[in-house]
Design an enzyme around this catalytic site. Sequence first.
Site, mmCIF file in Angstrom:
data_model
loop_
_atom_site.group_PDB
_atom_site.id
_atom_site.type_symbol
_atom_site.label_atom_id
_atom_site.label_comp_id
_atom_site.label_asym_id
_atom_site.label_seq_id
_atom_site.Cartn_x
_atom_site.Cartn_y
_atom_site.Cartn_z
ATOM 1 C CB SER A 184 -0.962 -0.030 1.191
ATOM 2 O OG SER A 184 -2.006 0.913 1.013
ATOM 3 C CG ASP A 439 -5.895 -3.140 -4.164
ATOM 4 O OD1 ASP A 439 -6.736 -2.434 -3.555
ATOM 5 O OD2 ASP A 439 -4.667 -2.952 -4.100
ATOM 6 C CG HIS A 464 -4.911 -3.070 -0.376
ATOM 7 N ND1 HIS A 464 -4.421 -2.308 -1.418
ATOM 8 C CD2 HIS A 464 -4.481 -2.444 0.757
ATOM 9 C CE1 HIS A 464 -3.746 -1.284 -0.937
ATOM 10 N NE2 HIS A 464 -3.748 -1.344 0.374
#
Length: 504
Positions: A184, A439, A464
């Site tokens: 991320s 994602d 994700h």
Amino acid sequence: MGRLIPWAVLLVLLSLTEAGRNFWLVQQRVLQQREVLAMKEVVSRRLLLRPASWRAPIEGSLSQPLDHFNREEGHTFQQRFWINEEHWNRPAGPVFLYIGGENALSPYAVLSGHHVELAEEHGALLVALEHRFYGASINPDGLTNTSLRFLSSQQALADLASFHLFVTQKYSLGQNTWICFGGSYPGSLAAWFRLKFPHLVFAAVASSAPVRAQLDFTGYNRVVAASLSDPVVGGSAQCCQAVAEAFAAVDEHLAAGRLAELEKDFRSCRPLTEPSDHWEFASNLADIFMGAVQYNEEFLCGSVTKQCSVMTRDSLGSPYQRLVVIMNGYLECMALACMDNSHQHTLEELRSTNLTLTGVGERQWYFQTCTEFGYYQTCEDATCPFSRLLTLAPALDLCSQIFGLAPQHVEGAVNFTNQYYGADHPKASRVLFVNGNIDPWHALGVLRNQSRSEPAILINGTAHCADMNPTRPSDRPTLVWARQRINSYVGQWLRSAPKEPSAS
């Protein structure tokens, strides 16, 4: 083993009685679930080993300049780190750096995950650095507007460089090869650390990294719609259509002033008094689906399959009524009494400078979106299935009301970030970009090979940061394949690393 469990996180989550700013709550719950699974995995692994072979991770703190770029400023803060020597092939084994992001780190950063499995295979020293201004790496006044000006990705990269020097001196490292890992926002940091400090880190694995900053992130909900329609993960066109019809009905109720009905049906903690409360309400509703997609098959209170099984069940009534069922199930699963849709309460929470040393740092991360990234997830694209109230203006208004930052300032900051790092064409080398097509953040990532030394992997059916989790028997074949490729790249990098530690 007891000290490894971040019980404070669990207690905070279990004590919640109202939901508000739903996505933060979803992130908190996912973090909790990851910690619990990691704890079980570590305990299980330890039971297979002799007690003498167990080396507990080292927790410490490093004194860092508050401003790396103006040493005359003089102030410092204590930055927390974790080190795991258990797998290290001393003294020449590589160093695997796990980069922290917008939440508190725990020992599991160096105890569990695919990077830990790689460390065991390659005899690596595992080190992890908590991001400045998150978790315990913050001064008592760290959340004031005056202090937050020292919170940026540039300062974070300088922290990593300083930590690199600290580890090198602590272990008298010389020819050791460093590889960094992040997922991320930390995935972006991993790519940027390799880009900006190639003499320190030899390669990077950047998972689910939104390296392109974007003010109006309409693409997020475009991917959410596609994921809700994807049969690979239990979605369907009928599901996405039902979601769109349900939110259209919600918008009609709001426009017609049928607020008491909405408050009752969706268990609002407070009356929807102000227009800003309507935006908050619509946003909280959408977050239930957005969270289920982003953390699909990981968030126990929602997944694409679970949400679509409800939204396509005609026996539950109209799409609006099915949305009510979704809300009730979400609140029950999260042990929440009602939904806090007060925009004023959101402002109060985001203005609060009280420190929270566990979980996700809401105020800090919103500051970073206002000063670097944008990332505001709107519903201004025709494919978006949610409320049309989700526009850019309310998100930018938060930057103004909380931090005094005008919209043009935010837009300028986003443009600078892309100029500084190269957006989704960073022109680095030995950076592997990994994304899942479910994602929503993959819309801002590197999805195609940029060069032979900037490869990309796009995993069908995963959400994700799925590749960063520990290997499990239930993993999708596409995820197994992707991890094999990650393993291959890491192995190639380590074999090709030069003997000179300064080589880039």
